[in-house]
Scaffold this motif. Structure first.
Motif, PDB file in Angstrom:
ATOM      1  N   VAL A 247      12.677  11.347  -6.101  1.00 61.00           N
ATOM      2  CA  VAL A 247      12.527  13.033  -6.042  1.00 61.00           C
ATOM      3  C   VAL A 247      11.731  13.671  -6.994  1.00 61.00           C
ATOM      4  N   GLU A 248      11.867  13.107  -8.201  1.00 57.69           N
ATOM      5  CA  GLU A 248      10.911  13.478  -9.422  1.00 57.69           C
ATOM      6  C   GLU A 248       9.446  13.197  -8.917  1.00 57.69           C
ATOM      7  N   PHE A 249       9.174  12.004  -8.192  1.00 57.11           N
ATOM      8  CA  PHE A 249       7.815  11.771  -8.166  1.00 57.11           C
ATOM      9  C   PHE A 249       7.358  13.035  -7.198  1.00 57.11           C
ATOM     10  N   LEU A 250       8.145  13.593  -6.363  1.00 61.51           N
ATOM     11  CA  LEU A 250       7.900  14.542  -5.307  1.00 61.51           C
ATOM     12  C   LEU A 250       7.873  15.900  -5.736  1.00 61.51           C
ATOM     13  N   ALA A 251       8.223  16.005  -7.158  1.00 62.46           N
ATOM     14  CA  ALA A 251       8.297  17.588  -7.771  1.00 62.46           C
ATOM     15  C   ALA A 251       6.720  17.928  -7.760  1.00 62.46           C
ATOM     16  N   GLU A 252       5.783  17.087  -7.936  1.00 65.87           N
ATOM     17  CA  GLU A 252       4.359  17.400  -7.911  1.00 65.87           C
ATOM     18  C   GLU A 252       3.618  17.082  -6.773  1.00 65.87           C
ATOM     19  N   PRO A 253       2.754  18.086  -6.388  1.00 69.13           N
ATOM     20  CA  PRO A 253       2.014  17.773  -4.958  1.00 69.13           C
ATOM     21  C   PRO A 253       1.477  16.190  -4.835  1.00 69.13           C
ATOM     22  N   ILE A 254       1.816  15.563  -3.695  1.00 75.82           N
ATOM     23  CA  ILE A 254       1.304  14.039  -3.477  1.00 75.82           C
ATOM     24  C   ILE A 254       0.116  14.324  -2.767  1.00 75.82           C
ATOM     25  N   ASN A 255      -0.852  13.259  -3.028  1.00 78.91           N
ATOM     26  CA  ASN A 255      -2.220  13.047  -2.413  1.00 78.91           C
ATOM     27  C   ASN A 255      -2.046  12.508  -1.108  1.00 78.91           C
ATOM     28  N   ASP A 256      -3.017  12.851  -0.198  1.00 84.43           N
ATOM     29  CA  ASP A 256      -2.987  12.226   1.119  1.00 84.43           C
ATOM     30  C   ASP A 256      -3.273  10.660   0.654  1.00 84.43           C
ATOM     31  N   LEU A 257      -3.108   9.597   1.713  1.00 86.98           N
ATOM     32  CA  LEU A 257      -3.253   8.246   1.271  1.00 86.98           C
ATOM     33  C   LEU A 257      -4.639   7.938   2.027  1.00 86.98           C
ATOM     34  N   CYS A 258      -5.200   7.203   1.154  1.00 87.24           N
ATOM     35  CA  CYS A 258      -6.414   6.520   1.793  1.00 87.24           C
ATOM     36  C   CYS A 258      -6.065   5.217   2.271  1.00 87.24           C
ATOM     37  N   ILE A 259      -6.365   5.184   3.733  1.00 84.66           N
ATOM     38  CA  ILE A 259      -5.747   3.931   4.477  1.00 84.66           C
ATOM     39  C   ILE A 259      -6.721   3.199   4.885  1.00 84.66           C
ATOM     40  N   SER A 260      -7.957   3.162   4.445  1.00 86.20           N
ATOM     41  CA  SER A 260      -9.135   2.512   4.973  1.00 86.20           C
ATOM     42  C   SER A 260      -9.954   1.948   3.725  1.00 86.20           C
ATOM     43  N   ARG A 261     -10.472   0.765   4.252  1.00 86.98           N
ATOM     44  CA  ARG A 261     -11.351   0.058   3.231  1.00 86.98           C
ATOM     45  C   ARG A 261     -12.865  -0.302   4.157  1.00 86.98           C
ATOM     46  N   PRO A 262     -13.783   0.180   3.679  1.00 86.13           N
ATOM     47  CA  PRO A 262     -15.075  -0.487   4.406  1.00 86.13           C
ATOM     48  C   PRO A 262     -15.214  -1.731   4.523  1.00 86.13           C
ATOM     49  N   ARG A 263     -15.588  -2.409   5.709  1.00 85.71           N
ATOM     50  CA  ARG A 263     -15.542  -3.629   5.876  1.00 85.71           C
ATOM     51  C   ARG A 263     -16.632  -4.354   4.944  1.00 85.71           C
ATOM     52  N   GLU A 264     -17.664  -3.610   4.619  1.00 85.92           N
ATOM     53  CA  GLU A 264     -18.815  -4.423   3.833  1.00 85.92           C
ATOM     54  C   GLU A 264     -18.154  -4.675   2.420  1.00 85.92           C
ATOM     55  N   ARG A 265     -17.042  -3.914   2.124  1.00 83.34           N
ATOM     56  CA  ARG A 265     -16.530  -4.307   0.854  1.00 83.34           C
ATOM     57  C   ARG A 265     -15.246  -5.380   0.889  1.00 83.34           C
ATOM     58  N   LEU A 266     -14.654  -5.235   2.107  1.00 80.91           N
ATOM     59  CA  LEU A 266     -13.332  -5.895   2.139  1.00 80.91           C
ATOM     60  C   LEU A 266     -13.254  -6.173   3.921  1.00 80.91           C
ATOM     61  N   GLU A 267     -13.624  -7.622   3.829  1.00 83.64           N
ATOM     62  CA  GLU A 267     -13.363  -8.144   5.121  1.00 83.64           C
ATOM     63  C   GLU A 267     -12.158  -8.464   5.848  1.00 83.64           C
ATOM     64  N   TRP A 268     -11.444  -8.851   4.660  1.00 82.93           N
ATOM     65  CA  TRP A 268      -9.894  -9.549   5.147  1.00 82.93           C
ATOM     66  C   TRP A 268      -8.879  -8.465   5.516  1.00 82.93           C
ATOM     67  N   GLY A 269      -8.929  -8.035   6.523  1.00 84.48           N
ATOM     68  CA  GLY A 269      -7.712  -7.058   6.590  1.00 84.48           C
ATOM     69  C   GLY A 269      -7.945  -6.587   8.217  1.00 84.48           C
ATOM     70  N   ILE A 270      -7.073  -5.903   8.690  1.00 83.71           N
ATOM     71  CA  ILE A 270      -7.052  -5.436  10.296  1.00 83.71           C
ATOM     72  C   ILE A 270      -7.924  -4.335  10.606  1.00 83.71           C
ATOM     73  N   PRO A 271      -8.760  -4.570  11.460  1.00 83.14           N
ATOM     74  CA  PRO A 271      -9.861  -3.382  11.645  1.00 83.14           C
ATOM     75  C   PRO A 271      -9.116  -2.189  12.098  1.00 83.14           C
ATOM     76  N   LEU A 272      -9.659  -1.181  11.876  1.00 80.80           N
ATOM     77  CA  LEU A 272      -9.053   0.232  12.432  1.00 80.80           C
ATOM     78  C   LEU A 272      -9.091   0.408  13.860  1.00 80.80           C
ATOM     79  N   PRO A 273      -8.363   0.672  14.776  1.00 83.95           N
ATOM     80  CA  PRO A 273      -8.699   0.603  16.029  1.00 83.95           C
ATOM     81  C   PRO A 273      -9.661   1.836  16.654  1.00 83.95           C
ATOM     82  N   PHE A 274      -9.673   2.676  15.674  1.00 87.40           N
ATOM     83  CA  PHE A 274     -10.730   3.763  16.188  1.00 87.40           C
ATOM     84  C   PHE A 274     -11.900   3.675  15.392  1.00 87.40           C
TER      85      PHE A 274
END
Ligand code: ME8
Length: 517
Positions: free
Chosen positions: A191-218
């Motif tokens: 609850v305390e964490f939510l007392a301040e505005p939270i940021n949107d979550l960066c949910i991707s990593r460019p493949r040239e930097r990180l290969e090992w992950g699930i490709p975004l479908p879009f």
């Protein structure tokens, strides 16, 4: 029959398991076994978290492909489950097709609903560590610590999940579900964490930097941020078992509260799925106050303890020692204290006294109780109290206290034996003493059976061994088995059973039993 779905965190497949991992599995297993014994239809999930930067780096350091690397590490975690006698119904790996499919479907659903957008990400990047840094990573003088090497400010295009637009919903959700997080002070933290505005979550990593992950479908030029991938495991494992959604409890450690208390409920809600019913947040095992972790090098291998003392002694220790939620120090000294005083000298001793005396004074057959006096009545009253309290305590995750109460009961049985002194009664020629002797033997055997039954969620193999040594096969559901009754009358017991040999005397005790009467 009530369905009950519980999970552990899925472990990073980038290094070997340690006590923290072992503890979490044992804790969840105790809950799973307890719920099954209470009559629920349980689905218990654990697994490994196999994507991301750390795994890619560890595989590189070993000079092997990431898939080969995670295959090896994941097998180690699976092996840990077997050695700890974990009763999981499934083991999920985030590199499995069944998981990747669900992650991509969920991402697509959120993207189609407009919950994901593309934007510039600006931040400080360490090429040596291959990670973005945060302000808190800076030294007090504003410079970056040596381990990060050269740090540059870069701008990167990425995909973001609209976490912030659900902040008010989550605040309201936590208000309406006061017991969402156990212990309650962790709910306060969220609850305390939510007392301040939270940021949107960066949910991707460019493949040239990180290969090992699930490709975004879009957008296949990006892979999914590892947390967005990992959290979904809880859902992908039961996607074809709707009776198990939402999860009843996610068992996690305190360091991963934010992803579970903030990201996960919002991800589900945004996707139109009900959030989990509860989070159980345990503390850390420390060594001399410092968190045990690979990076600090103070990691104890849980399997060493299992090999040396047996799986049930290990399970008993971690559950007895840690008050769920708080931190605990893991030391060999403390392990030995509990092992000797509570297991070897108390429970182990009781088992041997009961078996030895029944063998010596009753030809190995448990006699019926004929006389019940003050001593017998007291023990029985204590049993009724212990049973009722222990069940309530287990329902509230107070396993350490439930075990403490059980130990008090075991101690009381040993005291009862001293009071009745069957070895003295056996020497008497008075007929009433013979009846008292039979009654004492019947009472101690039944009390032992009950105590052992109560230990079942924590020490399932020990319970079975004690039952077998008492010549007993359970016939009722667990609650029924916890009732004091004459069901052992006429049972044929084994002459002895060494459950917890003293480490320094293992050889000798195997020959002559643990402790003389
Ligand atoms: O966090 N004492 O994985 P992990 C007690 N993959 N518990 C400990 C501990 C310690 N010293 N060290 C770790 C991850 N843990 C993610 C989870 S879930 C969707 C993804 C606990 O291998 C830790 O708190 O670092 C976590 O619950 C679990 O072990 C796995 O940690």
């Amino acid at each position: 029959m009530k369905s009950f779905y519980l999970t552990t965190a899925i472990d990073y497949a980038n290094s070997s398991p340690h006590i923290g991992h072992a503890y979490e599995k044992v804790l969840a297993d105790v809950i799973a076994r307890f719920r099954r014994l209470m009559g629920d239809r349980v689905f218990f999930l654990t697994g490994t978290d196999e994507h991301g930067q750390k795994v890619q780096q560890s595989a590189r350091a070993r000079g092997i492909a990431p898939q080969q690397f995670v295959d090896e590490v994941s097998a180690e975690f699976r092996g840990l489950c077997t050695k700890l006698n974990i009763s999981n119904d499934d083991f999920i790996r985030t590199t499995e097709e069944r998981h990747k499919r669900v992650v991509r479907e969920l991402l697509q659903r959120l993207f189609d609903k407009g919950e994901i957008y593309r934007a510039e990400y600006r931040g400080f990047y360490s090429t040596r560590q291959e990670q973005f840094l945060q302000e808190k990573d800076r030294k007090p003088d504003g410079t970056w610590p040596e381990i990060f090497g050269e740090v540059t400010e870069i701008v990167e295009s990425n995909y973001f999940f609209k976490l912030r637009s659900y902040q008010d919903w989550l605040i309201d959700f936590l208000k309406r579900h006061e017991n969402f997080i156990f212990p309650s002070y962790r709910q306060k933290e969220a609850v305390e964490f939510l007392a301040e505005p939270i940021n949107d979550l960066c949910i991707s990593r460019p493949r040239e930097r990180l290969e090992w992950g699930i490709p975004l479908p879009f957008d296949e030029k990006f892979v999914t941020y590892v947390w967005f991938d990992a959290l979904v495991n809880y859902y992908s494992a039961v996607v074809d078992k709707p009776e198990f959604w939402p999860a009843d409890i996610h068992v996690i450690g305190k360091d991963i509260l934010v992803p579970h208390a903030i990201y996960w409920p919002i991800m589900l809600h945004a996707a139109g799925l009900p959030p989990p019913r509860a989070l159980l947040v345990h503390g850390w095992w420390t060594q001399r106050g410092a968190k045990m972790s690979k990076s600090t090098g103070n990691v104890l291998n849980p399997l060493d303890f299992v090999t040396e003392f047996g799986v049930d002694a290990f399970r008993y220790f971690v559950v007895r020692e840690m008050n769920v939620g708080q931190d605990s120090d893991f030391t060999r000294e403390q392990f030995l204290v509990r092992y000797n005083s509570e297991l070897a000298n108390n429970l182990g001793n009781l088992v041997n006294r009961t078996l030895n005396m029944t063998t010596r004074f009753a030809g190995g057959i448990v006699p019926a109780v004929e006389i019940a006096e003050e001593h017998e009545r007291e023990l029985r009253v204590l049993w009724e109290k212990t049973r009722e309290e222990a069940i309530v305590l287990c329902e509230g995750f107070q396993f350490h206290t439930a075990l403490e109460r059980t130990v008090i009961f075991i101690t009381a049985i040993n005291i009862y034996i001293d009071q009745r002194a069957p070895w003295k009664l056996a020497k008497s020629t008075v007929p009433r003493d013979a009846a008292l002797l039979r009654s004492a033997l019947g009472t101690m055997a039944e009390a032992l059976r009950l105590g052992a039954t109560l230990l079942q969620p924590v020490m399932p193999a020990t319970t079975e061994k004690i039952r077998a040594a008492l010549g007993y096969t359970p016939t009722a559901a667990w609650r029924g088995e916890l009732a004091w009754s004459p069901r052992l009358n006429g049972a044929q017991v084994s002459p002895g059973l060494v459950l917890f040999p003293r480490p320094e005397e293992k050889q000798k005790s195997e020959v002559r039993g643990q402790v003389p009467e």
